[in-house]
Motif scaffolding. Sequence first.
Motif, short mmCIF file in Angstrom:
data_model
loop_
_atom_site.label_atom_id
_atom_site.label_comp_id
_atom_site.label_asym_id
_atom_site.label_seq_id
_atom_site.Cartn_x
_atom_site.Cartn_y
_atom_site.Cartn_z
N CYS A 65 0.84 -1.21 0.00
CA CYS A 65 0.00 0.00 0.00
C CYS A 65 0.87 1.25 0.00
O CYS A 65 0.57 2.23 -0.69
CB CYS A 65 -0.91 0.02 1.23
N PHE A 66 1.95 1.24 0.77
CA PHE A 66 2.82 2.40 0.83
C PHE A 66 3.69 2.52 -0.41
O PHE A 66 4.05 3.63 -0.82
CB PHE A 66 3.69 2.36 2.10
N LEU A 67 4.04 1.41 -1.04
CA LEU A 67 4.83 1.46 -2.26
C LEU A 67 4.06 2.11 -3.41
O LEU A 67 4.64 2.66 -4.34
CB LEU A 67 5.30 0.06 -2.67
N LYS A 68 2.73 2.06 -3.33
CA LYS A 68 1.89 2.63 -4.38
C LYS A 68 1.64 4.13 -4.21
O LYS A 68 1.06 4.76 -5.08
CB LYS A 68 0.53 1.91 -4.41
N GLN A 69 2.06 4.69 -3.08
CA GLN A 69 1.78 6.10 -2.79
C GLN A 69 2.80 7.02 -3.44
O GLN A 69 3.94 6.65 -3.69
CB GLN A 69 1.76 6.34 -1.28
N SER A 70 2.38 8.26 -3.65
CA SER A 70 3.28 9.27 -4.20
C SER A 70 4.29 9.71 -3.14
O SER A 70 4.08 9.50 -1.94
CB SER A 70 2.48 10.48 -4.68
N ASP A 71 5.37 10.34 -3.60
CA ASP A 71 6.37 10.85 -2.67
C ASP A 71 5.77 11.89 -1.72
O ASP A 71 6.12 11.94 -0.55
CB ASP A 71 7.55 11.46 -3.43
N GLU A 72 4.85 12.69 -2.24
CA GLU A 72 4.21 13.70 -1.40
C GLU A 72 3.38 13.05 -0.29
O GLU A 72 3.43 13.49 0.87
CB GLU A 72 3.31 14.60 -2.25
N THR A 73 2.65 12.02 -0.62
CA THR A 73 1.85 11.32 0.39
C THR A 73 2.75 10.69 1.44
O THR A 73 2.47 10.78 2.64
CB THR A 73 0.98 10.24 -0.28
N LEU A 74 3.85 10.07 1.02
CA LEU A 74 4.79 9.47 1.97
C LEU A 74 5.40 10.53 2.87
O LEU A 74 5.55 10.31 4.08
CB LEU A 74 5.87 8.70 1.23
N LYS A 75 5.74 11.68 2.31
CA LYS A 75 6.30 12.78 3.10
C LYS A 75 5.28 13.25 4.13
O LYS A 75 5.61 13.44 5.31
CB LYS A 75 6.70 13.93 2.18
N ASN A 76 4.04 13.45 3.71
CA ASN A 76 2.99 13.91 4.62
C ASN A 76 2.74 12.89 5.73
O ASN A 76 2.53 13.26 6.88
CB ASN A 76 1.70 14.19 3.86
#
Length: 93
Positions: A65-76
């Motif tokens: 699920c986290f691998l599919k997220q954008s860099d911005e989402t991971l940063k947030n």
Amino acid sequence: MKLLTVLLLVALPLYCSAGSGCQQLENIVAKTLDPDISVDDFKNYLKEYIDNERSSEAVGEFKQCFLKQSDETLKNFGEMMQIIYDSPWCKPF
């Protein structure tokens, strides 16, 4: 699967507040958010907490699920977790 993800996210801060300290939580979250960590590497890191095939699959899906997220989402998400780390309820008793 969404319910499992929510439960895992809720359980991590509770593990922290149980007096174990937050370093393990911070390490797990960092590996969860790191797009360079594969699902297999993540499972290997958490192997002491995985006791059966269903748990292994759930951990794999959680990381995916986290691998599919954008860099911005991971940063947030990382910033949100930092706020939780700094909160008074995440301090050892």
